[in-house]
Design a protein around this motif. Sequence first.
Motif, short mmCIF file in Angstrom:
data_model
loop_
_atom_site.label_atom_id
_atom_site.label_comp_id
_atom_site.label_asym_id
_atom_site.label_seq_id
_atom_site.Cartn_x
_atom_site.Cartn_y
_atom_site.Cartn_z
N ARG A 54 0.84 -1.20 0.00
CA ARG A 54 0.00 0.00 0.00
C ARG A 54 0.87 1.25 0.00
NH1 ARG A 54 -5.05 0.88 3.93
NH2 ARG A 54 -6.21 2.04 2.39
N ASP A 55 1.91 1.28 0.87
CA ASP A 55 2.83 2.41 0.92
C ASP A 55 3.62 2.53 -0.38
OD1 ASP A 55 1.98 2.99 3.48
OD2 ASP A 55 3.71 2.02 4.45
N HIS B 139 2.63 1.68 -3.35
CA HIS B 139 1.71 2.28 -4.32
C HIS B 139 1.55 3.77 -4.06
CE1 HIS B 139 -2.21 3.36 -6.08
NE2 HIS B 139 -1.86 2.49 -7.02
N HIS B 140 1.40 4.14 -2.80
CA HIS B 140 1.20 5.54 -2.43
C HIS B 140 2.42 6.39 -2.83
CE1 HIS B 140 -0.29 8.91 -0.11
NE2 HIS B 140 0.87 8.97 0.52
N SER C 147 2.89 6.59 -6.58
CA SER C 147 1.93 7.52 -7.18
C SER C 147 2.40 8.96 -7.04
CB SER C 147 0.55 7.39 -6.52
OG SER C 147 0.00 6.13 -6.74
N ILE C 148 2.89 9.31 -5.87
CA ILE C 148 3.37 10.69 -5.64
C ILE C 148 4.59 10.97 -6.51
CG2 ILE C 148 4.33 12.29 -3.95
CD1 ILE C 148 2.68 10.76 -1.81
#
Length: 166
Positions: free
Chosen positions: A139-140, A142-143, A146-147
Motif C-alpha cells: 500500500r505504501d 503504491h502511495h 503515485s506521488i
Amino acid sequence: IFEDKVDEIAAGIQPGEAMTHRIADLMREKEFAIPSDDILDVDLFLIHRVMETRYGHAALLCALARRIGERAGWSSTICLHSGRFCLIDKDHILLNPAEGWQFGKLGAKERIHPCSRKDVLMAVLSQLFMVALVDGQLRDLHHFGSILTELNGKSLDALPFPLSAT
C-alpha cells in the motif's frame, strides 16, 4: 508543536550570532545525527520521531538546521556535495551533517548541486519508496510511487508491473 520545538532550539542562538559554525555547534549540542549504519527506516523521515530520537536522514536534518538557522537570520541552501545532502551558506561554507556537522570553505575545484524543494522532496520520497519496497508494504509502495510519478508528470503506468496495471 514542531514550530514550537524549532523556536526552542533556535533560542540557543543569540541575534547576530547565526553563522554556519554556530549552527553546527548547536546541531551537535542538541545531538542531531545521521545513523552510522546505512539503514532504511521510516523513522528517519518522520519529523516528530527525529525530534524525539535526534536521528534522521541527512535531507531532513539539513531542512531542520536550515529552519532553525532562518529563525536566527542565517541563510543557507540545501545542496548535494559528493552525493550527500549538506548546507552551504552565502560565504560558500559547507556544513555536512554526515560528518558530525563539520564545516569548511568549499574548495575552488569542489562542486555542489543546489537542491530545490522538489529535489529534496523527491529524494525523501524515493527513500520512503525503498523502505516500503524492502518492508513489503504494498500500500505504501503504491502511495509513494503515485506521488513520485505525479511529481514527474507521469502516471503509475510508467512504472513496471506490479505497480502499473500493465
